[in-house]
Design a protein around this motif. Structure first.
Motif, mmCIF file in Angstrom:
data_model
loop_
_atom_site.group_PDB
_atom_site.id
_atom_site.type_symbol
_atom_site.label_atom_id
_atom_site.label_comp_id
_atom_site.label_asym_id
_atom_site.label_seq_id
_atom_site.Cartn_x
_atom_site.Cartn_y
_atom_site.Cartn_z
ATOM 1 N N PHE A 1 -4.868 -0.987 5.750
ATOM 2 C CA PHE A 1 -4.018 -1.207 4.572
ATOM 3 C C PHE A 1 -4.604 -2.294 3.676
ATOM 4 C CE2 PHE A 1 -0.880 0.464 7.691
ATOM 5 C CZ PHE A 1 -0.580 1.637 7.018
ATOM 6 N N ASP B 1 -5.946 2.871 18.324
ATOM 7 C CA ASP B 1 -4.809 3.619 17.786
ATOM 8 C C ASP B 1 -4.814 5.013 18.420
ATOM 9 O OD1 ASP B 1 -2.577 4.187 16.338
ATOM 10 O OD2 ASP B 1 -3.490 3.959 14.364
ATOM 11 N N ASN C 1 5.300 5.935 7.575
ATOM 12 C CA ASN C 1 5.102 6.160 6.145
ATOM 13 C C ASN C 1 3.692 6.563 5.725
ATOM 14 O OD1 ASN C 1 7.775 5.442 5.791
ATOM 15 N ND2 ASN C 1 7.277 3.273 5.561
ATOM 16 N N THR C 2 2.741 6.428 6.648
ATOM 17 C CA THR C 2 1.366 6.750 6.276
ATOM 18 C C THR C 2 0.810 7.821 7.206
ATOM 19 O OG1 THR C 2 0.967 4.548 5.388
ATOM 20 C CG2 THR C 2 -0.975 5.810 5.998
ATOM 21 N N LEU D 1 -10.336 3.490 13.286
ATOM 22 C CA LEU D 1 -9.056 2.937 13.728
ATOM 23 C C LEU D 1 -9.138 2.675 15.226
ATOM 24 C CD1 LEU D 1 -6.686 5.280 11.708
ATOM 25 C CD2 LEU D 1 -7.343 2.947 11.171
ATOM 26 N N ASN E 1 -0.022 3.318 15.253
ATOM 27 C CA ASN E 1 -0.034 2.063 14.494
ATOM 28 C C ASN E 1 0.289 2.232 13.015
ATOM 29 O OD1 ASN E 1 -0.665 0.558 16.732
ATOM 30 N ND2 ASN E 1 -2.870 0.552 16.342
ATOM 31 N N LEU E 2 -0.164 3.319 12.403
ATOM 32 C CA LEU E 2 0.080 3.470 10.968
ATOM 33 C C LEU E 2 1.559 3.726 10.696
ATOM 34 C CD1 LEU E 2 -3.037 5.525 9.829
ATOM 35 C CD2 LEU E 2 -2.704 3.057 9.742
ATOM 36 N N TYR F 1 0.836 -1.200 0.000
ATOM 37 C CA TYR F 1 0.000 0.000 0.000
ATOM 38 C C TYR F 1 0.874 1.254 0.000
ATOM 39 C CZ TYR F 1 -2.867 3.875 1.292
ATOM 40 O OH TYR F 1 -3.452 5.115 1.289
ATOM 41 N N GLU F 2 1.880 1.244 0.871
ATOM 42 C CA GLU F 2 2.716 2.442 1.004
ATOM 43 C C GLU F 2 3.544 2.697 -0.252
ATOM 44 O OE1 GLU F 2 4.625 1.718 4.754
ATOM 45 O OE2 GLU F 2 2.966 2.605 5.876
ATOM 46 N N THR G 1 -14.244 4.816 8.307
ATOM 47 C CA THR G 1 -13.005 4.150 8.729
ATOM 48 C C THR G 1 -12.809 4.365 10.227
ATOM 49 O OG1 THR G 1 -12.007 4.471 6.572
ATOM 50 C CG2 THR G 1 -10.496 4.176 8.420
ATOM 51 N N MET H 1 -3.018 8.967 3.382
ATOM 52 C CA MET H 1 -4.395 8.608 3.148
ATOM 53 C C MET H 1 -5.277 9.839 3.318
ATOM 54 S SD MET H 1 -5.673 5.034 4.735
ATOM 55 C CE MET H 1 -4.273 4.016 4.331
ATOM 56 N N LEU I 1 -2.480 -4.804 15.613
ATOM 57 C CA LEU I 1 -1.447 -4.129 14.819
ATOM 58 C C LEU I 1 -1.955 -2.783 14.295
ATOM 59 C CD1 LEU I 1 -0.109 -7.128 12.671
ATOM 60 C CD2 LEU I 1 1.243 -5.856 14.338
ATOM 61 N N LEU J 1 -2.537 10.657 7.956
ATOM 62 C CA LEU J 1 -3.944 10.899 7.665
ATOM 63 C C LEU J 1 -4.107 12.380 7.318
ATOM 64 C CD1 LEU J 1 -5.569 8.908 10.637
ATOM 65 C CD2 LEU J 1 -5.219 8.110 8.291
#
Lengths: 401, 183
Positions: free
Chosen positions: A312, B56, B79-80, B53, B75-76, A276-277, B51, B1, A307, B82
């Motif tokens: 993802f 988190d 690299n990700t 989460l 948790n994300l 995804y990344e 969505t 995202m 997790l 929001l």
């Protein structure tokens, strides 16, 4: 004055709010289980005074970590329970538990004997014998593959990997190696389509989750140390297709087995997150078949929830044109690895899973997607809907020349 | 995202805001640091395709030009992020760690928003155990549109709703007000 908490697993932070008890899937169906608050932080206070306070009903904990996800105070409720079980617990049926936990040994033997082992394991009278042995006769063992994934990879895929400039290492896990090499093949196909070659680890052992949950802490720590060693030598990102293996390596090695391996958190991750990344940052571009259609309902496995990466998988699936995705509320499937195979647990396992089966069936999908192999067994037996790893769905939808 | 709205906190006000905004067609994400009340709105929000989460925690945000550009979560990972047009802080007060109290001060941990509270610590509580305690009314300073301040400057796309606000709060009204501004 001591301003900060120094207790193990943060247990002094427990304010007795009972939110963990309210979300515990086992507590909901089993009146004998005292619930995570009492089994975890409350019981720990007593166990620290005298180990004879250890409560045998802690065996009912599924180690799903829903309690930790729910805890507003950051108490490692599940870890506290797991550590107590490893420290003070004993197996109720040591022979059976040893067999269920020894995935590498049983897998290796059963793979060699697959043509004989598969029909025997599915055979009615043999199931009755297993039942006496303590494995519920209503369970069917996943089929063993004649050819292990590692063998297939070395023979058929390894030579072609050298044409790629960049590589990832693959921690395939026992299920891919002994039971379902197709998922490993799908992984290689997807990674190659991403422009990355795949290599295996120097030596991969079972992550040890079944050993931990069956009380074989020492053996688990030995295998964990070997895996950590191999992962450190990989020299590439180590990707996985199982949420539970990933969670065990990242979190349980450190928090439950006490290994010094904080670096695993930045080295090991699920392939869905990595892909995804890469796509989101524009480094990878996948092309999909225009004629692909699948209605998918996504099940968030408990360790996937812990997790925090279900997003993802879901976002990747949404990228496939032709996939219609439904995401219901998270609910534990009840199998918890080897737990649900045990005769004394089968009833609880099914009772926990029933609301999930109902919500998945209500979605009216062609397939269930989930990142956990034991959820797959439970959902397939509970609903009859085929269950696929998101990586397999990606592989099916890829446009190949 | 990318989302239209990111809601930080999945309790009563967070799930209610998420539900209302999703009903209005906004693509929303809720980051919920722990399980809380508000199960019904959470369920309805997820059913609308929202969505959620679960478990988190937002670790920090990027504020540029008086606007929040994105937030990161535990948790994300690295690299990700929001991203969203609007962000709502619904992290509640002390129990849910929307506000942190130390011996010296009270602060808001995600953005360092301006908190209204008595500077003299002896004024935080009163001796009568059953009396209304002054700290219950401590909370975020907001403008007429429920937008928060950081270092005296208003953040143009960061709102607050629910218990985290200073003063006597009507949760439903505070959520309604923010949602009206966004929709």
């Amino acid at each position: 004055m001591q301003e900060h908490n120094i207790s193990k697993g943060n247990f002094e932070q427990c304010l007795k709010c009972n939110i963990c008890t309210q979300v515990c899937p086992m507590f909901e169906v089993n009146p004998h289980y005292p619930g995570p608050k009492q089994a975890g932080p409350d019981g720990e206070r007593y166990r620290l005074k005298d180990p004879s306070f250890f409560d045998l009903t802690l065996k009912y904990c599924l180690n799903c970590k829903s309690c930790e996800v729910a805890c507003p105070s950051g108490v490692k409720v599940g870890d506290i329970i797991q550590i107590a079980r490893l420290k003070y617990g004993r197996q109720s049926n040591p022979l059976r538990d040893r067999m269920l936990a020894s995935t590498d040994l049983v897998g290796t033997v059963a793979s060699v004997l697959a043509p004989v082992a598969n029909p025997i394991l599915a055979f009615g009278p043999a199931k009755r014998v297993m039942d006496i042995f303590g494995v519920d006769h209503r369970r069917t063992f996943p089929k063993y593959s004649g050819e292990k994934f590692e063998q297939w990879f070395k023979k058929n895929a390894a030579p072609a990997q050298s044409r790629f400039k960049e590589h990832v290492a693959y921690f395939h896990g026992c299920y891919v190696n002994y039971n379902y090499p197709q998922l490993g093949k799908d992984f290689v196909k997807v990674m190659n389509a991403c422009g990355y070659g795949v290599s295996l680890l120097e030596k991969e052992r079972c992550c040890g989750v079944a050993l931990i949950s069956n009380g074989f802490g020492k053996q688990a720590a030995v295998q964990a140390a070997q895996n950590v060693d191999s992962i450190r030598k990989a020299g590439a990102p180590v990707l996985t297709t199982s949420s539970t293996c990933t969670f065990t390596i990242r979190d349980e090695y450190r928090n439950v087995l006490g290994l010094d391996c904080a670096d695993m958190a930045s080295t090991v991750e699920l392939a869905v997150k990595w892909i995804y990344e890469k796509i989101a940052s524009g480094k990878v571009n996948l092309r999909f078949r225009p004629d692909f259609h699948l209605k998918v309902v996504y099940h968030t496995a408990c360790h996937m929830q812990k997790l925090g990466w279900a997003l993802f998988s879901q976002e990747l699936l949404k990228m496939i044109p032709g996939v219609e995705l439904v995401v219901p509320e998270q609910h534990c499937c009840g199998i918890a690895g080897t737990f649900g195979f045990k005769k004394e647990n089968y009833g609880y396992s099914q009772a926990i899973g029933q609301p999930l089966f109902d919500s998945l069936l209500a979605a009216g999908a062609d397939a269930v997607a989930t990142d956990c192999e034991t959820c797959k067994w439970q959902i397939e037996s509970g609903t009859g809907i085929p269950v696929l790893n998101p990586i397999s769905i990606l592989a099916m939808a890829l446009l190949t020349d | 995202m990318k989302f239209d709205v990111v809601i930080i906190g999945g309790g009563k006000s967070g799930t209610l805001a998420a539900y209302k905004l999703a009903r209005a067609g906004k693509r929303c994400a809720v980051v919920s640091a722990g399980h809380c009340l508000g199960k019904t709105f959470r369920r309805e929000f997820i059913a609308l395709g929202g969505t959620f989460l679960n478990g988190d925690r937002v670790t920090g945000g990027n504020v540029e030009g008086g606007r929040v550009q994105y937030v990161r979560t535990e948790n994300l990972g690295e690299n990700t992020v929001l991203e969203a047009g609007h962000f709502i802080l619904c992290t509640g007060k002390f129990f849910s760690r929307g506000l942190i109290s130390t011996i010296a001060n009270i602060y808001e941990p995600v953005f360092g928003c301006d908190v209204l509270y008595a500077q003299d610590r002896s004024e935080w509580t009163v001796d009568d155990f059953f009396a209304k305690q002054p700290f219950e009314n401590f909370g975020l300073r907001v403008d007429d549109s429920s937008r928060v301040y950081v270092g005296g400057n208003v953040i143009s796309n960061l709102y607050a709703a629910g218990e985290i606000l200073a003063g006597e709060v009507d949760i439903e009204q505070s959520v309604e007000k923010v949602c009206r501004n966004i929709i």
